[in-house]
Design an enzyme around this catalytic site. Structure first.
Site, PDB file in Angstrom:
ATOM      1  N   HIS A  82      40.963  39.935  57.475  1.00 52.97           N
ATOM      2  CA  HIS A  82      41.287  41.362  57.415  1.00 52.97           C
ATOM      3  C   HIS A  82      40.657  42.029  56.197  1.00 52.97           C
ATOM      4  O   HIS A  82      40.034  41.359  55.375  1.00 52.97           O
ATOM      5  CB  HIS A  82      42.806  41.550  57.426  1.00 52.97           C
ATOM      6  CG  HIS A  82      43.533  40.724  56.405  1.00 52.97           C
ATOM      7  ND1 HIS A  82      43.997  39.451  56.673  1.00 52.97           N
ATOM      8  CD2 HIS A  82      43.850  40.961  55.118  1.00 52.97           C
ATOM      9  CE1 HIS A  82      44.582  38.954  55.596  1.00 52.97           C
ATOM     10  NE2 HIS A  82      44.515  39.843  54.638  1.00 52.97           N
ATOM     11  N   TYR A 100      44.689  45.393  56.678  1.00 54.08           N
ATOM     12  CA  TYR A 100      44.517  45.797  58.077  1.00 54.08           C
ATOM     13  C   TYR A 100      43.445  44.943  58.736  1.00 54.08           C
ATOM     14  O   TYR A 100      42.411  44.667  58.138  1.00 54.08           O
ATOM     15  CB  TYR A 100      44.163  47.296  58.167  1.00 54.08           C
ATOM     16  CG  TYR A 100      45.285  48.157  57.616  1.00 54.08           C
ATOM     17  CD1 TYR A 100      46.419  48.426  58.381  1.00 54.08           C
ATOM     18  CD2 TYR A 100      45.245  48.633  56.312  1.00 54.08           C
ATOM     19  CE1 TYR A 100      47.479  49.158  57.860  1.00 54.08           C
ATOM     20  CE2 TYR A 100      46.297  49.367  55.779  1.00 54.08           C
ATOM     21  CZ  TYR A 100      47.414  49.623  56.566  1.00 54.08           C
ATOM     22  OH  TYR A 100      48.472  50.331  56.042  1.00 54.08           O
ATOM     23  N   THR A 101      43.715  44.514  59.980  1.00 59.35           N
ATOM     24  CA  THR A 101      42.747  43.694  60.721  1.00 59.35           C
ATOM     25  C   THR A 101      41.941  44.608  61.629  1.00 59.35           C
ATOM     26  O   THR A 101      42.498  45.209  62.544  1.00 59.35           O
ATOM     27  CB  THR A 101      43.476  42.661  61.594  1.00 59.35           C
ATOM     28  OG1 THR A 101      44.453  41.997  60.794  1.00 59.35           O
ATOM     29  CG2 THR A 101      42.499  41.647  62.168  1.00 59.35           C
ATOM     30  N   CYS A 256      52.187  37.047  64.499  1.00 62.24           N
ATOM     31  CA  CYS A 256      52.002  38.246  63.676  1.00 62.24           C
ATOM     32  C   CYS A 256      52.885  39.361  64.205  1.00 62.24           C
ATOM     33  O   CYS A 256      52.842  39.691  65.398  1.00 62.24           O
ATOM     34  CB  CYS A 256      50.539  38.685  63.689  1.00 62.24           C
ATOM     35  SG  CYS A 256      50.170  39.943  62.470  1.00 62.24           S
TER      36      CYS A 256
HETATM   37  C1  LIG Z   1      47.176  40.240  57.514  1.00 63.19           C
HETATM   38  C2  LIG Z   1      47.799  41.560  57.856  1.00 63.19           C
HETATM   39  C3  LIG Z   1      47.202  42.376  58.796  1.00 63.19           C
HETATM   40  C4  LIG Z   1      47.765  43.618  59.115  1.00 63.19           C
HETATM   41  N1  LIG Z   1      47.148  44.397  60.052  1.00 63.19           N
HETATM   42  C5  LIG Z   1      47.693  45.604  60.371  1.00 63.19           C
HETATM   43  C6  LIG Z   1      47.073  46.450  61.356  1.00 63.19           C
HETATM   44  O1  LIG Z   1      46.030  46.106  61.933  1.00 63.19           O
HETATM   45  N2  LIG Z   1      47.665  47.642  61.637  1.00 63.19           N
HETATM   46  C7  LIG Z   1      48.821  48.052  61.004  1.00 63.19           C
HETATM   47  O2  LIG Z   1      49.317  49.159  61.297  1.00 63.19           O
HETATM   48  N3  LIG Z   1      49.418  47.283  60.071  1.00 63.19           N
HETATM   49  C8  LIG Z   1      48.883  46.080  59.733  1.00 63.19           C
HETATM   50  N4  LIG Z   1      49.488  45.317  58.762  1.00 63.19           N
HETATM   51  C9  LIG Z   1      50.637  45.885  57.999  1.00 63.19           C
HETATM   52  C10 LIG Z   1      50.124  46.741  56.833  1.00 63.19           C
HETATM   53  O3  LIG Z   1      49.457  45.907  55.899  1.00 63.19           O
HETATM   54  C11 LIG Z   1      51.224  47.490  56.029  1.00 63.19           C
HETATM   55  O4  LIG Z   1      52.237  46.578  55.700  1.00 63.19           O
HETATM   56  C12 LIG Z   1      51.814  48.656  56.795  1.00 63.19           C
HETATM   57  O5  LIG Z   1      50.801  49.583  57.127  1.00 63.19           O
HETATM   58  C13 LIG Z   1      52.884  49.357  55.961  1.00 63.19           C
HETATM   59  O6  LIG Z   1      52.347  49.702  54.707  1.00 63.19           O
HETATM   60  P1  LIG Z   1      52.810  51.027  53.954  1.00 63.19           P
HETATM   61  O7  LIG Z   1      52.177  51.016  52.599  1.00 63.19           O
HETATM   62  O8  LIG Z   1      52.578  52.215  54.795  1.00 63.19           O
HETATM   63  O9  LIG Z   1      54.388  50.845  53.856  1.00 63.19           O
HETATM   64  P2  LIG Z   1      55.207  50.309  52.578  1.00 63.19           P
HETATM   65  O10 LIG Z   1      55.113  51.299  51.485  1.00 63.19           O
HETATM   66  O11 LIG Z   1      54.810  48.934  52.296  1.00 63.19           O
HETATM   67  O12 LIG Z   1      56.672  50.301  53.167  1.00 63.19           O
HETATM   68  C14 LIG Z   1      57.497  51.419  53.068  1.00 63.19           C
HETATM   69  C15 LIG Z   1      58.423  51.514  54.281  1.00 63.19           C
HETATM   70  O13 LIG Z   1      57.680  51.528  55.502  1.00 63.19           O
HETATM   71  C16 LIG Z   1      58.401  50.890  56.526  1.00 63.19           C
HETATM   72  N5  LIG Z   1      57.688  49.704  56.991  1.00 63.19           N
HETATM   73  C17 LIG Z   1      56.617  49.128  56.441  1.00 63.19           C
HETATM   74  N6  LIG Z   1      56.181  48.080  57.143  1.00 63.19           N
HETATM   75  C18 LIG Z   1      57.016  47.965  58.179  1.00 63.19           C
HETATM   76  C19 LIG Z   1      57.095  47.059  59.270  1.00 63.19           C
HETATM   77  N7  LIG Z   1      56.192  46.073  59.436  1.00 63.19           N
HETATM   78  N8  LIG Z   1      58.077  47.243  60.183  1.00 63.19           N
HETATM   79  C20 LIG Z   1      58.960  48.240  60.011  1.00 63.19           C
HETATM   80  N9  LIG Z   1      58.926  49.114  59.022  1.00 63.19           N
HETATM   81  C21 LIG Z   1      57.987  48.988  58.106  1.00 63.19           C
HETATM   82  C22 LIG Z   1      59.691  50.527  55.955  1.00 63.19           C
HETATM   83  O14 LIG Z   1      60.580  51.569  56.178  1.00 63.19           O
HETATM   84  C23 LIG Z   1      59.380  50.380  54.477  1.00 63.19           C
HETATM   85  O15 LIG Z   1      60.500  50.498  53.682  1.00 63.19           O
HETATM   86  C24 LIG Z   1      48.952  44.056  58.470  1.00 63.19           C
HETATM   87  C25 LIG Z   1      49.550  43.236  57.516  1.00 63.19           C
HETATM   88  C26 LIG Z   1      48.995  42.005  57.199  1.00 63.19           C
HETATM   89  C27 LIG Z   1      49.662  41.155  56.146  1.00 63.19           C
END
Ligand SMILES: Cc1cc2nc3c(=O)[nH]c(=O)nc-3n(C[C@H](O)[C@H](O)[C@H](O)COP(=O)(O)OP(=O)(O)OC[C@H]3O[C@@H](n4cnc5c(N)ncnc54)[C@H](O)[C@@H]3O)c2cc1C
Ligand SMILES: *[C@@H]1O[C@H](CO)[C@@H](O)[C@H](O)[C@H]1NC(C)=O
Ligand SMILES: *[C@@H]1O[C@H](CO)[C@@H](O)[C@H](O)[C@H]1NC(C)=O
Length: 290
Positions: A82, A100-101, A256
């Protein structure tokens, strides 16, 4: 005199031939160089890419296409890995990084596609959701412990929830594309979502399954519509047993999804006889969580 003359004519001809040959080789090399995709992603410095299209896939999820600097450029990321995306958040702004992947890969030069679900309280996903076409965001990578190589195992089973489909889609598509080169890996996927409108890449996944007899997908919905033929509720042990591979040394299970789902799936995997997953997965693990 005449001997000298014919020698120099001969030498002149040879020199011209050599010059022409060199020119031809130079031209050939520059053509080849222009046609060879250039990997542009770096692990230790940021690449700033501009948003060129946004396609809404559901109320909270969209496909974002970012242009690479040149139409022949590729990201240069191994299948299963990713990127890190950095967004300036807060005041004063500080870079926050998230993984993000991409759902595009190096076979389509010139752009990179991400599918991102925007959470109302999510730092980076919300920032990306508010990007306008033409605005830029920073990329770094590749990252990740998983790296797919053809026929690494006999069978790969996958459990994905929501946007957790992105690494699975990348890997499954690469396997199906690799059939022509002898990739025999059997792939079975369980894909869980809340409602039918949340299923991402459904046409693409159905196309893969239609095209390839050794790729299957089983959809599970929490809130199914009337007449739904797939699984209902949360993914349970029966669904895994019925639709995925039985544990063996040459079988891998990839997981995942949202953290609560990943925990539940790890327990189910263990109860079915898979090796217990480590807190942080390594490539050689039987059960790999992204
Ligand atoms: C290897 C890997 C690949 C990924 N690929 C993708 C991808 O292709 N597309 C994608 O959309 N995301 C993907 N993710 C998830 C992404 O990295 C973030 O975690 C996600 O976008 C949330 O980040 P943020 O900074 O917006 O939220 P943060 O600031 O980290 O979180 C704030 C709030 O957002 C909400 N939230 C965050 N994550 C989640 C969750 N998983 N389920 C429910 N509520 C949540 C919660 O309310 C949380 O308190 C991937 C993660 C990993 C580890
Ligand atoms: C992300 O956003 C939340 C509020 O939604 C905040 O509490 C948190 O400190 C922010 N930063 C990081 C790095 O998660
Ligand atoms: C699935 O793979 C096996 C083993 O390579 C092969 O024998 C079989 O024909 C394939 N099935 C389909 C439907 O493609």
């Amino acid at each position: 005199m005449s001997l000298l003359n014919s020698t120099s004519t001969w030498e002149l001809g040879l020199s011209i031939s050599i010059l022409l040959l060199c020119a031809a080789i130079t031209v050939l090399f520059s053509i080849l160089k222009a046609k060879t995709p250039k990997p542009v992603l770096r692990p230790d410095s940021f690449l700033e890419l501009s948003l060129s299209h946004k396609t809404q896939l559901s109320p909270n999820t969209a496909l974002y296409r970012f242009d690479l600097p040149q139409p022949t450029d590729v990201l240069g990321i191994p299948i299963g890995q990713h990127v890190s995306v950095a967004a300036p958040i807060g005041s004063p702004p500080k870079d926050i990084l998230r993984s993000y992947t991409p759902v595009s890969d190096d076979t389509s030069p010139g752009h990179v596609d991400l599918i991102i679900k925007s959470y109302p309280s999510g730092n980076v996903s919300k920032y990306v959701g508010q990007l306008a076409v033409g605005q830029t965001i920073k990329f770094r990578g590749p990252k990740g412990a998983f790296r797919y190589t053809p026929n690494m195992v006999r069978e790969i089973s996958m459990i994905a929830g929501g946007t957790g489909i992105t690494p699975m889609y990348q890997i499954a598509r690469s396997i199906v594309r690799g059939r022509a080169n002898g990739d025999k890996t059997k792939v079975s996927l369980i894909y869980a979502n809340v409602g039918p409108e949340d299923i991402l890449l459904q046409d693409e996944l159905n196309d893969l399954a239609r095209k390839d007899g050794n790729f299957s997908v089983y959809y599970v919905l929490n809130k199914p519509p009337p007449g739904w033929a797939g699984g209902v509720g949360f993914v349970n042990q029966d669904m895994v047993k019925q639709n995925l591979a039985t544990p063996a040394d040459d079988v891998k299970l990839l997981i995942c999804g949202p953290p609560p789902m990943v925990s539940a799936m790890k327990k189910i995997a263990e109860s079915l006889g898979f090796a217990s997953p480590r807190p942080v997965s390594k490539l050689e693990d039987q059960v790999f969580c992204f």
